[in-house]
Design a protein around this motif. Structure first.
Motif, PDB file in Angstrom:
ATOM      1  N   VAL A   1     -10.218  -3.595  -3.577  1.00  0.00           N
ATOM      2  CA  VAL A   1     -10.619  -2.230  -3.964  1.00  0.00           C
ATOM      3  C   VAL A   1     -12.136  -2.118  -4.106  1.00  0.00           C
ATOM      4  O   VAL A   1     -12.722  -1.095  -3.759  1.00  0.00           O
TER       5      VAL A   1
ATOM      6  N   LEU B   1      -1.631   2.251   4.466  1.00  0.00           N
ATOM      7  CA  LEU B   1      -2.877   1.825   5.127  1.00  0.00           C
ATOM      8  C   LEU B   1      -2.768   0.350   5.510  1.00  0.00           C
ATOM      9  O   LEU B   1      -1.769  -0.305   5.217  1.00  0.00           O
TER      10      LEU B   1
ATOM     11  N   CYS C   1       0.835  -1.224   0.000  1.00  0.00           N
ATOM     12  CA  CYS C   1       0.000   0.000   0.000  1.00  0.00           C
ATOM     13  C   CYS C   1       0.864   1.266   0.000  1.00  0.00           C
ATOM     14  O   CYS C   1       1.663   1.492   0.910  1.00  0.00           O
ATOM     15  N   PRO C   2       0.712   2.127  -1.019  1.00  0.00           N
ATOM     16  CA  PRO C   2       1.502   3.360  -1.082  1.00  0.00           C
ATOM     17  C   PRO C   2       1.022   4.419  -0.096  1.00  0.00           C
ATOM     18  O   PRO C   2       1.690   5.435   0.090  1.00  0.00           O
TER      19      PRO C   2
ATOM     20  N   GLY D   1      -5.240  -0.293  -6.245  1.00  0.00           N
ATOM     21  CA  GLY D   1      -5.350  -1.730  -6.516  1.00  0.00           C
ATOM     22  C   GLY D   1      -4.076  -2.506  -6.240  1.00  0.00           C
ATOM     23  O   GLY D   1      -4.026  -3.718  -6.497  1.00  0.00           O
ATOM     24  N   ALA D   2      -3.054  -1.846  -5.691  1.00  0.00           N
ATOM     25  CA  ALA D   2      -1.796  -2.550  -5.412  1.00  0.00           C
ATOM     26  C   ALA D   2      -2.022  -3.669  -4.405  1.00  0.00           C
ATOM     27  O   ALA D   2      -1.435  -4.756  -4.513  1.00  0.00           O
ATOM     28  N   CYS D   3      -2.887  -3.418  -3.435  1.00  0.00           N
ATOM     29  CA  CYS D   3      -3.144  -4.424  -2.401  1.00  0.00           C
ATOM     30  C   CYS D   3      -3.788  -5.675  -3.003  1.00  0.00           C
ATOM     31  O   CYS D   3      -3.385  -6.807  -2.725  1.00  0.00           O
TER      32      CYS D   3
ATOM     33  N   CYS E   1      -7.198   6.089   0.857  1.00  0.00           N
ATOM     34  CA  CYS E   1      -6.969   5.056  -0.163  1.00  0.00           C
ATOM     35  C   CYS E   1      -7.197   5.664  -1.543  1.00  0.00           C
ATOM     36  O   CYS E   1      -8.226   6.284  -1.795  1.00  0.00           O
ATOM     37  N   ILE E   2      -6.231   5.523  -2.433  1.00  0.00           N
ATOM     38  CA  ILE E   2      -6.354   6.104  -3.780  1.00  0.00           C
ATOM     39  C   ILE E   2      -6.891   5.072  -4.775  1.00  0.00           C
ATOM     40  O   ILE E   2      -6.910   5.318  -5.982  1.00  0.00           O
ATOM     41  N   GLU E   3      -7.325   3.947  -4.254  1.00  0.00           N
ATOM     42  CA  GLU E   3      -7.923   2.882  -5.068  1.00  0.00           C
ATOM     43  C   GLU E   3      -6.964   2.431  -6.192  1.00  0.00           C
ATOM     44  O   GLU E   3      -7.370   2.151  -7.319  1.00  0.00           O
TER      45      GLU E   3
ATOM     46  N   TYR F   1     -13.549  -1.359  -0.874  1.00  0.00           N
ATOM     47  CA  TYR F   1     -13.297   0.018  -0.414  1.00  0.00           C
ATOM     48  C   TYR F   1     -14.206   1.020  -1.140  1.00  0.00           C
ATOM     49  O   TYR F   1     -14.725   1.954  -0.531  1.00  0.00           O
TER      50      TYR F   1
HETATM   51  S1  SF4 Z   1      -6.072   0.336  -3.086  1.00  0.00           S
HETATM   52 FE1  SF4 Z   1      -5.048  -0.851  -1.582  1.00  0.00          FE
HETATM   53  S2  SF4 Z   1      -2.942  -0.417  -1.877  1.00  0.00           S
HETATM   54 FE2  SF4 Z   1      -4.014   1.131  -2.960  1.00  0.00          FE
HETATM   55  S3  SF4 Z   1      -4.169   2.757  -1.505  1.00  0.00           S
HETATM   56 FE3  SF4 Z   1      -5.977   1.547  -1.291  1.00  0.00          FE
HETATM   57  S4  SF4 Z   1      -5.524   0.148   0.323  1.00  0.00           S
HETATM   58 FE4  SF4 Z   1      -3.638   0.976  -0.355  1.00  0.00          FE
END
Ligand code: SF4
Ligand code: SF4
Length: 749
Positions: A428, A386, A382-383, A415-417, A411-413, A431
Motif C-alpha cells: 500500500v 486489481l 484484492c476486493p 491493505g488486504a494485499c 485501489c482503496i488502499e 501505491y
Molecule cells: S490495497 Fe491492495 S488489496 Fe486493497 S484495493 Fe489496493 S491493491 Fe487491492
C-alpha cells in the motif's frame, strides 16, 4: 432470506482478527472536558476553513470559529466555551508529524452553549434550506473520508438517486464506534436517515451492517420498524465497508472504474454522519464532537467515548488508562487503513474514528520485505480485482501510464494485499506514493497546459491584430491609388483647386505610397509568403499610379516665373565687385609691376568686369525701387537747409553786404524754398504755409516768434495726418504750438 434481503459477495477480502471485543463491551462514555482544544482548519477534504475569530475573543460552545472557504469546504465551530488563545500552526494528526493551521481555544470550564435553533419541524423545509443547515453545521463524512456532506448531497440535475445506502459496516478490526452508535443512538440515526430521504427522495433505503454486530442490528431494526428502510446484514469480511464494496454487496451493481456511486444512482452515507445530520437539523447543533474508539492492549479501560473535536489524543488515552510503558505504536484509525501518530499532542479531528494504542506483541513490527515470489496471493485478496503485484512493479519503475492502465486509482488502499503477502512487501505504501506522484505530475501538466493555452491564445490575438493592421494598410494604399486615378482622369477638377495645393497633395500621396511599398518590401524580404508577394505587387502598382499622377500634374502646371534676383544675391554681387575693385586698386598702386603682377592685374580686371556685368544684370532684373516718399528726414533736411539759407541772407543783410553778394544768397534761399516744396510734394502732403520773412517793417523777434508758431502748427498738422503718430508726440506738438502762440501773443501785447 427474502428476495428483498438478497446480498451479493465481493471479490477477494480477508478475515483478520477482529479484536472488537476490546472496546464494545462498555457503553459510550463522555470524555472529560479538556483545558485546551486545538481545532485544525483542514479537517475535511477540500479548502481549509478561514478563521472568523481573533485571538482573545471569547466564544461559546457551538459558535462558528471558521468559515467554509469555497464550495468544497466546511466551517468549524467551538466545541466548548472559552477564549481563542492562538491562531496558527499546531500539531496535526498525520504520519509526517507536520504542523497545520489551527484555532486554539482555552476552555473556561462552563461549556456554555450558543443559542441553538432546532428544526424539529424540518419536514416543511425546502431542500435548499436543509442543505444549508447541514453545510453550516460543518458536517463532513465521519466514516473516515471527510468529504463535506452538503457537497455530496447536492444532487446533479441529471442524476436521480434511486438508492440511499447507510453504511454501518465498520469492517476494520478493533473499531467499534459505529457499532456503539447504532446500539445507543439508533433513534437519532434513523431520524438523520429521514432527513436524507426528504432531501434526495430515493426509491429505497438500504442499511448495511456486518453480522458481527448483533446488538446494533437489533437496535436499528427496532428504530426502523415503522419505515420501509431495509436493514441488510451480511457476513463479516474485510473490507466490506468500502463504499464501492458495500454497494456491490447490497445491490450487486459495480461502480464503474473511475466513476462515482452517483453515476449509477446510488448515494452512501456513514451512520455517524446520519446522526450528525439529525443533531444539526433537529437539535440545531453543529458538529463539535464525535464517537471515537479508544482501544489497544496498552489501554487499561478501552471503550468508546464521545469526545470534543480538538481534544489532545494524549488526554483521551489517559482517560482510557494508557500505560505508556506498554505503548509500542499509536495508530489513528484501524490497523489496516490507519496511520501511525508520531505524537500524543495531536488533536482529535472529525475523521478520527479510532485511537489504537497497541503493544509490541499485539501489533509487532513487520518483518523485512523480501522480493516478490509471484505467488498471486495479493490478487486473490484484492476486493477491487486489481493485480497488486503488477502495480508494485510499475510503482517501482515509476511507470505511470502502466499504473493508470492497471487502474491504480481503483485501489482503496485497504491493505488486504499487503496483509496476505508472504514477502511482507508494504504494497500500500508503494501505491500511495505512486498516486501522489501521478497527481503531482498531472497538476504540473495541467498548469503547463493552461500556460500553453494562454500562450496560443495570445499568439492568435497577435496574429489577428497583425491581419487587421495589414487590411487597414491595404485599404489606405487602395484609397490613395483611387484618389490618384481620379485626379489623373479629372484634370478639370484638379485645376479647380489651387494648383499649388493639388500638386502638394499629389506629392504627399506619392511619397506615402512609396513608404508603404518600401515597408511591405521589407516584410517580404523577412517573410516570403504568397500573401505578402501579392500585397507588394498591389502596393507597387499603387505607388506607380501615384507617381504618374504627380508627373502629369507637374507637366500641366505653368512654368515657374523666374525669380527676381533677391536682395542677398544683389548684395553679394556688390560685395564681390567692391572687393575686386579694392584688390585692383591696390595692385595698380605698384609702380613697376612684374609679369606675375601684370597677369594678376589682367585677371582681376577681367573678374571685375564680369562681376560688374553680373551686378548690372541683377540690378536690371530687380524691380525698380518705388519712388520713396520724402520721409520726415528729407523734409527736416529741407527745412534745416531753408533756415540756414535764410540765416545766411539775414546775416549778410545785417552785415551791410552789397547787392552782388546778397543776390546768390537770395537765390540759394529761393532754391531752398523750392527744395522744401519739392520735399512736401514728394511726401504727398500739402506744402506748409511758408511765412515770408522779408516783409519790411517786421522786427526779427516778431518774425522768429511767428516762424516758431508756423513750424509748430505745421508739425502738429503733419502729426495729426499721420495715423500711426504716437499720442505722446501729438501732445508734445500741441504743447509746443500753444507755447509758441502764447509767446507771440505776449510779444504783440
Ligand atoms: S490495497 Fe491492495 S488489496 Fe486493497 S484495493 Fe489496493 S491493491 Fe487491492
Ligand atoms: S502476495 Fe506478495 S509475493 Fe505474492 S505476488 Fe503478491 S506481492 Fe508478490
Amino acid at each position: 432470506m427474502s428476495a428483498q434481503e438478497k446480498i451479493w459477495d465481493i471479490p477477494g477480502g480477508i478475515h483478520p482478527a477482529e479484536r472488537k471485543e476490546l472496546s464494545n463491551r462498555t457503553p459510550i462514555q463522555q470524555a472529560p472536558l479538556p483545558k485546551r482544544l486545538v481545532l485544525p482548519l483542514g479537517q475535511h477534504i477540500g479548502a481549509v476553513a478561514e478563521p472568523c475569530v481573533v485571538v482573545g475573543q471569547r466564544v461559546r460552545k457551538g459558535e462558528k470559529i471558521a468559515e467554509a472557504n469555497g464550495f468544497v469546504s466546511a466551517p468549524l465551530h467551538a466545541p466548548t466555551s472559552g477564549t481563542v488563545s492562538f491562531i496558527g500552526p499546531q500539531p496535526y494528526p498525520h504520519v509526517s508529524g507536520m504542523l497545520a493551521p489551527a484555532v486554539v481555544i482555552d476552555s473556561d470550564g462552563l461549556d456554555e452553549w450558543v443559542d441553538l435553533t432546532p428544526h424539529g419541524d424540518y419536514r416543511h423545509m425546502a431542500s435548499a434550506e436543509l442543505l444549508a443547515l447541514i453545510r453550516e453545521a460543518g458536517i463532513s463524512g465521519l466514516g473516515g473520508a471527510g468529504f463535506p456532506t452538503a457537497v455530496k448531497l447536492t444532487a446533479r440535475p441529471t442524476q436521480k438517486i434511486h438508492t440511499l445506502i447507510i453504511n454501518g459496516t465498520e469492517c476494520e478490526p478493533y473499531i467499534t464506534a459505529d457499532d456503539l452508535l447504532m446500539r445507543e443512538r439508533a433513534g437519532e440515526l434513523v431520524s438523520g436517515i429521514d432527513i436524507l430521504v426528504q432531501l434526495i427522495q430515493p426509491d429505497q433505503v438500504l442499511i448495511g451492517i456486518e453480522d458481527n454486530k448483533p446488538e446494533a442490528i437489533a437496535a436499528v431494526r427496532g428504530a426502523c420498524s415503522e419505515r420501509s428502510y431495509q436493514v441488510r446484514v451480511f457476513p463479516t469480511k474485510y473490507p466490506s465497508g468500502g463504499e464501492k464494496q458495500l454497494i456491490q454487496i447490497l445491490t450487486g451493481v459495480e461502480v464503474p472504474s473511475g466513476g462515482l456511486p452517483a453515476d449509477i444512482g446510488i448515494l452512501c452515507q456513514n451512520v455517524g454522519t446520519c446522526t450528525a445530520i439529525h443533531d444539526a437539523v433537529v437539535l440545531g447543533k453543529p458538529l463539535i464532537s464525535r464517537i471515537t474508539t479508544l482501544t489497544g492492549e496498552a489501554l487499561a479501560r478501552p471503550g468508546n467515548v464521545e469526545a470534543l473535536l480538538g481534544t489532545p489524543v494524549g488526554e483521551l488515552l489517559e482517560f482510557a488508562g494508557l500505560d505508556t510503558g506498554k505503548l509500542n505504536r499509536l495508530i489513528m484509525g484501524g490497523p489496516m487503513m490507519g496511520f501511525t501518530l508520531p505524537s500524543l499532542e495531536v488533536p482529535l479531528i472529525k475523521t478520527s474514528n479510532c485511537l489504537l494504542a497497541s503493544t509490541a506483541v499485539e501489533l509487532p513490527p513487520p518483518p523485512p520485505a523480501m522480493p516478490c515470489i509471484r505467488c498471486g496471493e495479493c490478487a486473490e485478496a484484492c476486493p477491487a480485482s486489481l493485480l497488486p503485484q503488477q502495480l508494485h512493479f510499475f510503482a517501482l519503475g515509476q511507470e505511470h501510464e502502466q499504473l493508470k492502465a492497471h487502474n491504480l486509482f481503483d485501489c482503496i488502499e485497504c491493505g488486504a494485499c499487503a496483509y496476505v503477502c508472504p514477502s511482507s512487501i508494504p504494497l500500500v505504501q508503494y501505491y500511495r506514493a505512486a498516486k501522489a506522484e501521478i497527481r503531482e505530475l498531472e497538476q504540473k501538466q495541467l498548469k503547463a497546459e493552461h500556460s500553453k493555452q494562454r500562450f496560443e491564445q495570445r499568439q492568435e490575438r497577435l496574429r489577428r491584430a497583425e491581419e487587421q493592421k495589414e487590411a487597414e494598410r491595404k485599404a489606405r494604399a487602395e484609397k490613395a491609388a483611387r484618389a490618384k486615378a481620379a485626379q489623373a482622369e479629372a484634370p478639370a477638377v484638379a485645376a479647380a483647386a489651387p494648383a499649388d495645393e493639388a500638386l502638394k497633395k499629389l506629392k504627399i500621396e506619392a511619397s506615402m505610397a512609396q513608404v508603404a511599398l518600401k515597408k511591405a518590401e521589407k516584410q517580404l524580404a523577412a517573410h516570403d509568403t504568397p500573401e505578402l508577394q501579392a500585397q507588394v505587387a498591389e502596393l507597387r502598382a499603387a505607388a506607380e499610379a501615384a507617381q504618374k499622377a504627380l508627373t502629369n500634374a507637374q507637366a500641366a502646371a505653368p512654368a515657374p516665373t523666374p525669380k527676381p534676383a533677391g536682395d542677398e544675391a544683389l548684395k553679394k554681387a556688390k560685395i564681390d565687385a567692391a572687393m575686386l575693385k579694392a584688390q585692383l586698386r591696390k595692385l595698380e598702386k605698384i609702380e613697376n609691376p612684374d609679369d606675375d603682377q601684370q597677369a594678376e592685374l589682367a585677371r582681376l580686371r577681367q573678374q571685375l568686369e564680369a562681376a560688374e556685368k553680373a551686378l548690372a544684370d541683377l540690378e536690371s532684373q530687380a524691380p525698380a525701387p518705388a519712388a520713396k516718399p520724402a520721409g520726415d528726414d528729407t523734409l527736416k533736411k529741407a527745412k534745416v537747409e531753408l533756415a540756414m539759407k535764410r540765416a545766411e541772407l539775414k546775416k549778410a543783410e545785417k552785415a551791410g553786404a552789397d547787392e552782388a553778394d546778397l543776390q546768390p544768397l537770395r537765390a540759394a534761399l529761393a532754391a531752398a524754398e523750392q527744395a522744401l516744396h519739392a520735399a512736401e510734394a514728394a511726401s504727398g502732403k500739402p506744402a506748409p504755409e511758408l511765412v515770408r520773412t522779408e516783409r519790411p517793417g517786421v522786427d526779427e523777434k516778431f518774425k522768429a516768434l511767428k516762424t516758431e508758431v508756423a513750424f509748430a502748427r505745421a508739425d502738429l498738422r503733419k502729426l495729426e495726418r499721420d495715423e500711426s503718430a504716437a499720442g505722446e508726440a501729438l501732445e508734445q506738438a500741441r504743447t509746443r504750438l500753444a507755447e509758441a502762440e502764447r509767446k507771440l501773443a505776449e510779444y504783440q501785447t
